[in-house]
Scaffold this motif. Sequence first.
Motif, short mmCIF file in Angstrom:
data_model
loop_
_atom_site.label_atom_id
_atom_site.label_comp_id
_atom_site.label_asym_id
_atom_site.label_seq_id
_atom_site.Cartn_x
_atom_site.Cartn_y
_atom_site.Cartn_z
N ASP A 143 77.26 66.56 7.44
CA ASP A 143 77.87 67.54 8.35
C ASP A 143 79.59 67.19 8.65
OD1 ASP A 143 75.27 68.69 8.68
OD2 ASP A 143 74.89 67.34 10.39
N ILE A 161 76.45 71.12 19.98
CA ILE A 161 75.17 70.77 19.40
C ILE A 161 74.11 71.42 20.31
CG2 ILE A 161 73.77 69.01 18.43
CD1 ILE A 161 76.09 67.23 18.20
N CYS A 162 73.12 72.39 19.67
CA CYS A 162 72.79 73.03 20.57
C CYS A 162 71.07 73.07 20.02
CB CYS A 162 72.90 74.71 20.41
SG CYS A 162 74.47 75.12 20.26
N ILE A 165 67.90 68.63 21.64
CA ILE A 165 68.51 67.28 21.41
C ILE A 165 67.65 66.13 21.59
CG2 ILE A 165 70.59 66.17 22.09
CD1 ILE A 165 71.52 68.86 21.76
N ALA A 171 70.96 65.08 15.92
CA ALA A 171 72.12 65.36 17.12
C ALA A 171 72.67 63.82 17.55
CB ALA A 171 71.24 65.73 18.28
N ASN A 174 75.05 62.68 14.81
CA ASN A 174 76.06 63.55 14.88
C ASN A 174 77.00 63.11 16.18
OD1 ASN A 174 76.92 65.58 12.98
ND2 ASN A 174 74.70 66.08 12.91
N LEU A 175 76.51 63.12 17.32
CA LEU A 175 77.20 62.91 18.46
C LEU A 175 77.82 61.66 18.34
CD1 LEU A 175 76.25 61.24 21.32
CD2 LEU A 175 74.75 63.20 21.34
N VAL A 185 82.38 66.82 22.12
CA VAL A 185 81.21 67.03 21.65
C VAL A 185 80.34 67.77 23.16
CG1 VAL A 185 78.74 66.45 20.98
CG2 VAL A 185 80.94 65.17 20.06
N LEU A 187 76.80 69.25 24.33
CA LEU A 187 75.26 69.48 24.20
C LEU A 187 74.51 70.76 25.06
CD1 LEU A 187 74.13 65.75 24.33
CD2 LEU A 187 75.02 67.02 22.30
N MET A 220 76.43 73.55 16.19
CA MET A 220 75.44 73.20 15.20
C MET A 220 74.13 73.30 15.77
SD MET A 220 75.14 69.31 14.32
CE MET A 220 76.87 69.19 13.64
N LEU A 222 69.89 73.47 16.22
CA LEU A 222 68.91 72.32 15.77
C LEU A 222 67.46 72.99 15.77
CD1 LEU A 222 69.89 69.39 17.95
CD2 LEU A 222 70.21 69.63 15.51
N HIS A 262 73.55 74.15 10.48
CA HIS A 262 72.19 74.05 10.86
C HIS A 262 71.56 72.92 9.78
CE1 HIS A 262 67.84 74.12 11.57
NE2 HIS A 262 67.90 75.31 12.46
#
Length: 315
Positions: A143, A161-162, A165, A171, A174-175, A185, A187, A220, A222, A262
């Motif tokens: 990513d 990031i949605c 989580i 997630a 990535n975070l 970031v 969420l 992003m 999820l 995604h």
Amino acid sequence: MSFTQRHLLGIEPLHPAEITAILDLAEDYVALNRSGDKHSEVLKGLTQINMFFENSTRTQASFELAGKRLGADVMNMAMQTSSVKKGETLIDTALTLNAMHPDLLVVRHPHSGAVNLLAEKVNCAVLNAGDGKHEHPTQALLDALTIRRKKGRLHRLTVAICGDIAHSRVARSNLILLGKMENRVRLIGPPTLMPAGVAEFGCEVYDDMQKGLEGADVVMMLRLQKERMDGGFIPSEREYYHRYGLDAEKLAFAKDDAIVMHPGPMNRGVEIDGTIADDINRSVIQEQVEMGVAVRMAAMDLLARNLLAARAAQA
Ligand code: NCD
């Protein structure tokens, strides 16, 4: 050398310079993968074993392809038909495989921490291909490579990031990575799908897509990880899509040039509208898959160098 790890168990232990080292080397592999002859011999003579205790399409296929392109002998263990089904423990399976002298072990497991435990028992390099809700380091790295190529940098970006989580190792990895590289970031998701203690990661938390997406460079999405849910986390998929599903109307809250990501597998009409997912001007979902092969080649190359250096030092 800037990459000093023995294993790739998560993003957490990595220094920012090590993240950059993997991404820089992955760029070379992107070029190789786009060329006529995709072969290299950097893993020649080495054995790679893939052990997937949980279903996978993209991750398993790209680890296999990555190993083959680098000249390794690659074996995929069919965990569904292995002795695990007869009650053999993870550690016994690992010790059995270890006796066959693998050099790289790629492991996906439904339990958080299982891959770390296994890494303590074997004397090869272990790569975590996703452990429970814990980490999925190669996903965060692919990513990051996708973002860096599309946005021209990997710092001072606002990344939203949605969705689910709470159950997502994607997630989490990535975070951690985006935080280490100094990005902002956010969420976004219903409170029932936010993990406890999320504030300690220093990110902003929203339960409203409009507020959360405002000014985002990267969106992003999820998947709802229903296999990790044991009760009613959402009222219904329809209601969820209405509030949190990414469609053109919600994407308009983000920056005009925001990219949509995604990790797959996608549930069209649940967390994302199919038209957005297929929009080649906004969606980078196919690029993510392409970067996955290159990043896994880079990670295995760097780990193999460290492994061979450690063995040479011991001899
Ligand atoms: C993810 C995973 O397995 O963690 N998929 C992947 O590796 N691309 C995300 C998911 O399962 O939703």
